[in-house]
Design an enzyme around this catalytic site. Structure first.
Site, mmCIF file in Angstrom:
data_model
loop_
_atom_site.group_PDB
_atom_site.id
_atom_site.type_symbol
_atom_site.label_atom_id
_atom_site.label_comp_id
_atom_site.label_asym_id
_atom_site.label_seq_id
_atom_site.Cartn_x
_atom_site.Cartn_y
_atom_site.Cartn_z
ATOM 1 N N CYS A 145 0.566 -0.796 0.498
ATOM 2 C CA CYS A 145 -0.021 0.534 0.012
ATOM 3 C C CYS A 145 1.066 0.797 0.010
ATOM 4 O O CYS A 145 2.402 1.102 -0.272
ATOM 5 C CB CYS A 145 -1.076 -0.161 1.194
ATOM 6 S SG CYS A 145 -2.623 0.033 1.183
ATOM 7 N N CYS A 167 -4.078 -0.571 -3.444
ATOM 8 C CA CYS A 167 -4.451 1.125 -3.039
ATOM 9 C C CYS A 167 -4.242 1.468 -4.526
ATOM 10 O O CYS A 167 -4.602 2.628 -4.767
ATOM 11 C CB CYS A 167 -3.701 1.463 -2.061
ATOM 12 S SG CYS A 167 -1.874 1.677 -2.757
#
Length: 131
Positions: free
Chosen positions: A8, A80
């Site tokens: 992420c 993400c």
């Protein structure tokens, strides 16, 4: 046993929750690590919403992706949409998925709950696929 890297932006919320689920649900089936494009901290609300369902992530650490080697992993999961920012070696693993989940940081607790539950579903499918 397949080795999975969850990555992420800051390794604070989504990748930490994914690591917690994968460690618990995938125990004995997959090996798991999480990291971020940059290291930060494990978000207190992520710890809280995971503990609500009996998963303790307080001992997990926030680590930079650069601390690891791509060739050590079979599967790389971006949570993400940061896949475009990953070094090519990470995207070229046997399995690469970009889940593009909302960042709950700074959002109401309901967002943390929704993202947590989405991560759980996806981790369950991933474990089935890999084991």
């Amino acid at each position: 046993m397949k080795k999975v890297m969850f990555v992420c932006k800051r390794n604070s919320c989504r990748s930490q929750m994914a690591e917690g689920f994968a460690r618990t649900l995938g125990e004995g089936k997959i090996a798991v690590t999480s990291s971020g494009l940059e290291a930060s901290r494990v978000h207190p609300t992520a710890i809280q919403v995971m503990s609500e369902i009996g998963i303790d992530i307080t001992n997990q650490t926030s680590d930079a992706l650069s601390d690891f080697k791509a060739e050590d992993y079979d599967a790389v999961i971006s949570l993400c949409g940061c896949g475009v920012n990953l070094p090519e070696a990470w995207v070229m693993r046997e399995v690469f998925q970009d889940w593009q989940l909302d960042d709950p940081d700074g959002q109401p607790i309901e967002t943390f709950h929704r993202v947590r539950d989405e991560i759980k579903e996806r981790v369950e499918k991933l474990i089935e696929t890999l084991s």
